[in-house]
Design an enzyme around this catalytic site. Sequence first.
Site, PDB file in Angstrom:
ATOM      1  N   CYS A 173      47.924   7.180 -37.320  1.00 28.34           N
ATOM      2  CA  CYS A 173      46.772   6.269 -37.168  1.00 28.34           C
ATOM      3  C   CYS A 173      46.365   5.559 -38.460  1.00 28.34           C
ATOM      4  O   CYS A 173      45.831   4.450 -38.407  1.00 28.34           O
ATOM      5  CB  CYS A 173      45.595   7.017 -36.560  1.00 28.34           C
ATOM      6  N   HIS A 218      39.380   4.277 -39.106  1.00 26.83           N
ATOM      7  CA  HIS A 218      39.835   4.709 -40.425  1.00 26.83           C
ATOM      8  C   HIS A 218      39.682   3.540 -41.407  1.00 26.83           C
ATOM      9  O   HIS A 218      40.117   2.414 -41.126  1.00 26.83           O
ATOM     10  CB  HIS A 218      41.315   5.117 -40.382  1.00 26.83           C
TER      11      HIS A 218
HETATM   12  P1  NAP Z   1      43.950  16.761 -28.678  1.00 25.62           P
HETATM   13  O1  NAP Z   1      42.622  16.136 -28.411  1.00 25.62           O
HETATM   14  O2  NAP Z   1      43.985  18.104 -29.329  1.00 25.62           O
HETATM   15  O3  NAP Z   1      44.803  16.816 -27.292  1.00 25.62           O
HETATM   16  C1  NAP Z   1      45.996  17.566 -27.157  1.00 25.62           C
HETATM   17  C2  NAP Z   1      46.537  17.432 -25.741  1.00 25.62           C
HETATM   18  O4  NAP Z   1      47.767  18.194 -25.642  1.00 25.62           O
HETATM   19  C3  NAP Z   1      45.603  17.998 -24.650  1.00 25.62           C
HETATM   20  O5  NAP Z   1      45.736  17.234 -23.480  1.00 25.62           O
HETATM   21  C4  NAP Z   1      46.178  19.405 -24.399  1.00 25.62           C
HETATM   22  O6  NAP Z   1      45.909  19.902 -23.093  1.00 25.62           O
HETATM   23  C5  NAP Z   1      47.657  19.092 -24.513  1.00 25.62           C
HETATM   24  N1  NAP Z   1      48.443  20.308 -24.744  1.00 25.62           N
HETATM   25  C6  NAP Z   1      48.206  21.298 -25.631  1.00 25.62           C
HETATM   26  N2  NAP Z   1      49.150  22.257 -25.523  1.00 25.62           N
HETATM   27  C7  NAP Z   1      50.009  21.862 -24.546  1.00 25.62           C
HETATM   28  C8  NAP Z   1      51.186  22.417 -23.967  1.00 25.62           C
HETATM   29  N3  NAP Z   1      51.676  23.582 -24.379  1.00 25.62           N
HETATM   30  N4  NAP Z   1      51.808  21.734 -22.972  1.00 25.62           N
HETATM   31  C9  NAP Z   1      51.321  20.552 -22.549  1.00 25.62           C
HETATM   32  N5  NAP Z   1      50.196  19.975 -23.049  1.00 25.62           N
HETATM   33  C10 NAP Z   1      49.553  20.617 -24.053  1.00 25.62           C
HETATM   34  O7  NAP Z   1      44.844  15.821 -29.633  1.00 25.62           O
HETATM   35  P2  NAP Z   1      44.793  14.202 -29.822  1.00 25.62           P
HETATM   36  O8  NAP Z   1      43.876  13.823 -30.908  1.00 25.62           O
HETATM   37  O9  NAP Z   1      44.644  13.566 -28.473  1.00 25.62           O
HETATM   38  O10 NAP Z   1      46.253  13.931 -30.396  1.00 25.62           O
HETATM   39  C11 NAP Z   1      47.432  13.998 -29.595  1.00 25.62           C
HETATM   40  C12 NAP Z   1      48.621  13.541 -30.438  1.00 25.62           C
HETATM   41  O11 NAP Z   1      48.415  12.195 -30.866  1.00 25.62           O
HETATM   42  C13 NAP Z   1      48.826  14.380 -31.711  1.00 25.62           C
HETATM   43  O12 NAP Z   1      50.205  14.494 -31.987  1.00 25.62           O
HETATM   44  C14 NAP Z   1      48.135  13.537 -32.778  1.00 25.62           C
HETATM   45  O13 NAP Z   1      48.636  13.782 -34.066  1.00 25.62           O
HETATM   46  C15 NAP Z   1      48.483  12.126 -32.284  1.00 25.62           C
HETATM   47  N6  NAP Z   1      47.548  11.090 -32.752  1.00 25.62           N
HETATM   48  C16 NAP Z   1      46.194  11.265 -32.665  1.00 25.62           C
HETATM   49  C17 NAP Z   1      45.359  10.229 -33.114  1.00 25.62           C
HETATM   50  C18 NAP Z   1      43.852  10.327 -33.083  1.00 25.62           C
HETATM   51  O14 NAP Z   1      43.195   9.431 -33.650  1.00 25.62           O
HETATM   52  N7  NAP Z   1      43.251  11.337 -32.440  1.00 25.62           N
HETATM   53  C19 NAP Z   1      45.913   9.049 -33.607  1.00 25.62           C
HETATM   54  C20 NAP Z   1      47.301   8.911 -33.654  1.00 25.62           C
HETATM   55  C21 NAP Z   1      48.111   9.934 -33.204  1.00 25.62           C
HETATM   56  P3  NAP Z   1      44.693  20.938 -22.774  1.00 25.62           P
HETATM   57  O15 NAP Z   1      43.422  20.135 -22.752  1.00 25.62           O
HETATM   58  O16 NAP Z   1      45.067  21.452 -21.431  1.00 25.62           O
HETATM   59  O17 NAP Z   1      44.702  21.975 -23.861  1.00 25.62           O
END
Ligand code: NAP
Length: 351
Positions: free
Chosen positions: A150, A243
Site C-alpha cells: 500500500c 498513507h
Molecule cells: P485482515 O483484516 O487481517 O483480514 C485477513 C483475512 O484473511 C480475513 O478475511 C480472514 O478471515 C482471512 N483468513 C485468515 N486466516 C485464513 C485461513 N487460514 N484461510 C482462509 N482465510 C483466512 O487483513 P487485511 O488488512 O484485509 O489484509 C489482507 C492482505 O492484504 C494482507 O496480505 C495485507 O498485507 C494485504 N494488504 C493490506 C492493505 C491494507 O491497507 N489493509 C493494503 C495492501 C495490502 P477470518 O475473518 O475468518 O479470520
Amino acid sequence: MQPNKVPVGVLGATGIVGQRFLQMLERHPWFEVAWLAASERSEGRAYAEAVRWRLKTPIPSRAAALPVSSANPDGAPKIIFAALDASIAAELEPRFAAAGHAVISNSSALRMQRDVPLVIPEVNAEHLKVLECQSWRRQSGGFVVTNPNCSAIGLVLALAPLEQHFGLEKVMAVTMQAVSGAGYPGVASLDILGNVIPYIAKEEEKMEEETRKLLGQVRDGHIELAGFAMSAQCNRVAVEDGHTESVSVKLKKKAGGEEIIEAWQQFRAVPQELRLPSAPERPVEYLPSSDRPQPRFDVDRGAGMTACVGRLRPCGVLEWKFTVISHNTIRGAAGAALLNAELLKAQGYLD
Ligand code: NAP
C-alpha cells in the site's frame, strides 16, 4: 447473477481489504460477487454474521446473504480476488492458480517471484507479458497477478512520471502509515494513540524492492529491476485511512519545478485510454496549497484512486522533495486489484 456480468470470488472476504472488495464490487459494471471465503472461524456462516463490518457504507445486501465458503478451489469462480495474510496466501494462491483460477492478489507472498507480474496499470501494464512464462498458466490456464504494498503504490504513482521524463537516480521516502493498513483489529489503541511507531515489519524491504520491480523493464520473460538507489523508512501513525509519504529524489536529467508539476498533471496511461471502470480521470494530482495534501481532506480524491502530490520544493541533500498521499485500502489494495482485473479483462486474459 446478472447474465451480462462475470462471476468473481473474494478470498479473505471478512478482512479490511476483503470488505473494500465487496464495497467496490457492489455496483461494478463487469463483475459480480458470487462466492466468498475466509478462515474456518467464518466458514459456513452467512457473510453478514461472520464479518465485523468496518466501512461507512452498509454491507452490500447480495453479499450479506452469501454463505462463507471453505477456502479451497472446488466450486469457486474462475476469477478470485485474494486478500489473505501473506503466510496463508503463500499456500492458497498457488493452489487456486494450479486449479485453473485467475488469482488477483493483494498479498506480498508472490509479488517478487520472477514469473509473477507486480502491476499498477498506469505504470507497468506491459509487465503482464510475464504471464506467458508462468508455469500455472501453461499447465492449467490459471495464473497469479499481484498489486504492490500500500505505500509502494502511492510512491510509484508519483515517481513514474518523473522516471518517464527525467529518469530517477536516487529516491528516499519516509512514510506515515494509517492504522487500517494493519488489518483488523490491527494495532492496539494503547500502542498507537498519542504515539508514532517507527517500525512496520518487513515494510521497508517491500517498498524498496517492489518500487524497483514496478519501474523495471521486461527482459527475456522476466522483470529486470530499475537501477536507481532507494531507501525507505516506515512509521505507523494514528490516522484512520491514507498513507502520507515525504519523498526526496535525485533525477538523472535536470528539471525545473514547473516541468515536474507538468509531468504529474499530464500523467495519463492505459487505464485512462481504455476508460476502465475503476480508473480515475487523474492518477496523480498536484495540489498547490502549501499545507496539502492531508489524509483527512485528500484521501478520497478520484474515489480513492488518485495519488495526491504537493509541497514540491528543492532538497538540500538530493534535488527535489515533495509529499504524496494515497488511500491504503482503495488505491493501495482493493481498488488496485480491481483495476488490475479490469486491465486483464480488457486485454483478453480473463476470456
Ligand atoms: P485482515 O483484516 O487481517 O483480514 C485477513 C483475512 O484473511 C480475513 O478475511 C480472514 O478471515 C482471512 N483468513 C485468515 N486466516 C485464513 C485461513 N487460514 N484461510 C482462509 N482465510 C483466512 O487483513 P487485511 O488488512 O484485509 O489484509 C489482507 C492482505 O492484504 C494482507 O496480505 C495485507 O498485507 C494485504 N494488504 C493490506 C492493505 C491494507 O491497507 N489493509 C493494503 C495492501 C495490502 P477470518 O475473518 O475468518 O479470520
